[in-house]
Write a protein that holds these residues in place. Structure first.
Motif, mmCIF file in Angstrom:
data_model
loop_
_atom_site.group_PDB
_atom_site.id
_atom_site.type_symbol
_atom_site.label_atom_id
_atom_site.label_comp_id
_atom_site.label_asym_id
_atom_site.label_seq_id
_atom_site.Cartn_x
_atom_site.Cartn_y
_atom_site.Cartn_z
ATOM 1 N N VAL A 30 30.371 40.070 42.907
ATOM 2 C CA VAL A 30 30.928 39.773 41.585
ATOM 3 C C VAL A 30 31.514 41.045 40.976
ATOM 4 C CG1 VAL A 30 30.347 39.088 39.222
ATOM 5 C CG2 VAL A 30 29.451 37.780 41.153
ATOM 6 N N LEU A 31 30.784 42.143 41.073
ATOM 7 C CA LEU A 31 31.282 43.411 40.535
ATOM 8 C C LEU A 31 32.563 43.841 41.243
ATOM 9 C CD1 LEU A 31 27.934 45.353 40.042
ATOM 10 C CD2 LEU A 31 29.275 44.104 38.332
ATOM 11 N N GLN A 32 32.612 43.644 42.547
ATOM 12 C CA GLN A 32 33.835 43.969 43.286
ATOM 13 C C GLN A 32 34.987 43.086 42.820
ATOM 14 O OE1 GLN A 32 34.473 46.524 45.565
ATOM 15 N NE2 GLN A 32 36.552 45.819 45.103
ATOM 16 N N SER A 33 34.695 41.826 42.550
ATOM 17 C CA SER A 33 35.763 40.934 42.077
ATOM 18 C C SER A 33 36.289 41.401 40.717
ATOM 19 C CB SER A 33 35.280 39.486 42.018
ATOM 20 O OG SER A 33 34.478 39.239 40.889
ATOM 21 N N PHE A 34 35.417 41.973 39.887
ATOM 22 C CA PHE A 34 35.872 42.526 38.610
ATOM 23 C C PHE A 34 36.825 43.694 38.860
ATOM 24 C CE2 PHE A 34 31.687 41.218 36.281
ATOM 25 C CZ PHE A 34 32.099 39.902 36.268
ATOM 26 N N GLU A 35 36.472 44.544 39.812
ATOM 27 C CA GLU A 35 37.351 45.667 40.155
ATOM 28 C C GLU A 35 38.693 45.176 40.677
ATOM 29 O OE1 GLU A 35 35.829 48.844 42.571
ATOM 30 O OE2 GLU A 35 33.878 48.758 41.576
ATOM 31 N N ASP A 36 38.682 44.028 41.340
ATOM 32 C CA ASP A 36 39.909 43.453 41.892
ATOM 33 C C ASP A 36 40.724 42.689 40.849
ATOM 34 O OD1 ASP A 36 39.113 44.497 44.325
ATOM 35 O OD2 ASP A 36 38.320 42.588 45.082
ATOM 36 N N GLY A 37 40.242 42.650 39.614
ATOM 37 C CA GLY A 37 41.000 42.016 38.542
ATOM 38 C C GLY A 37 40.511 40.648 38.111
ATOM 39 N N ASN A 38 39.525 40.104 38.790
ATOM 40 C CA ASN A 38 38.967 38.816 38.387
ATOM 41 C C ASN A 38 38.115 39.021 37.132
ATOM 42 O OD1 ASN A 38 38.004 36.172 38.331
ATOM 43 N ND2 ASN A 38 36.398 36.581 39.819
ATOM 44 N N SER A 39 38.221 38.120 36.195
ATOM 45 C CA SER A 39 37.405 38.258 34.983
ATOM 46 C C SER A 39 36.494 37.053 34.767
ATOM 47 C CB SER A 39 38.300 38.462 33.762
ATOM 48 O OG SER A 39 39.140 37.346 33.576
ATOM 49 N N GLU A 40 36.364 36.211 35.782
ATOM 50 C CA GLU A 40 35.493 35.045 35.654
ATOM 51 C C GLU A 40 34.038 35.503 35.551
ATOM 52 O OE1 GLU A 40 34.376 30.946 38.027
ATOM 53 O OE2 GLU A 40 36.207 32.018 38.530
#
Length: 112
Positions: A30-40
């Motif tokens: 989830v944290l990696q997805s935040f770094e990738d621009g996901n904000s879900e």
């Protein structure tokens, strides 16, 4: 409790919620997805009831700004209400005095 389930908000919107064990297992992703621009957000439940939300840090900072802005607006509204209750309709209020009062209020931006 199932590791993932739907939770319905009062407005009818449905959210996917995960239990704390599943959240722990997927937190790094989830944290990696935040770094990738996901904000879900990741919504975590305990005993089938949502208990917490993991959101990107920048989004949290935005929420803090909104909360501070709302508190400031409420503070100003309270000062205006107090002024209205304590003064006569034909009395004027000096703008500089009013701004100082806002700035000096206990939850204001000033040092007072």
């Amino acid at each position: 409790m199932a590791p993932e389930f739907e939770h319905q908000l009062p407005n009818g919107e449905r959210l996917i919620v995960v239990d704390s064990d599943t959240a722990a297992e997927y937190l790094a992703r989830v944290l990696q997805s935040f770094e990738d621009g996901n904000s879900e957000p990741l919504i975590v439940a305990n005993d089938d009831k949502p208990q917490g939300v993991v959101i990107p840090f920048e989004q949290w900072l935005d929420y803090l700004d909104l909360a501070e802005e709302a508190a400031g607006e409420e503070r100003i509204a309270n000062i205006v209400r107090d002024r209205i209750r304590s003064s006569r309709p034909d009395e004027g209020v000096d703008l500089d005095d009013f701004l100082k009062e806002i700035d000096d209020s206990p939850s204001g931006r000033g040092d007072g």
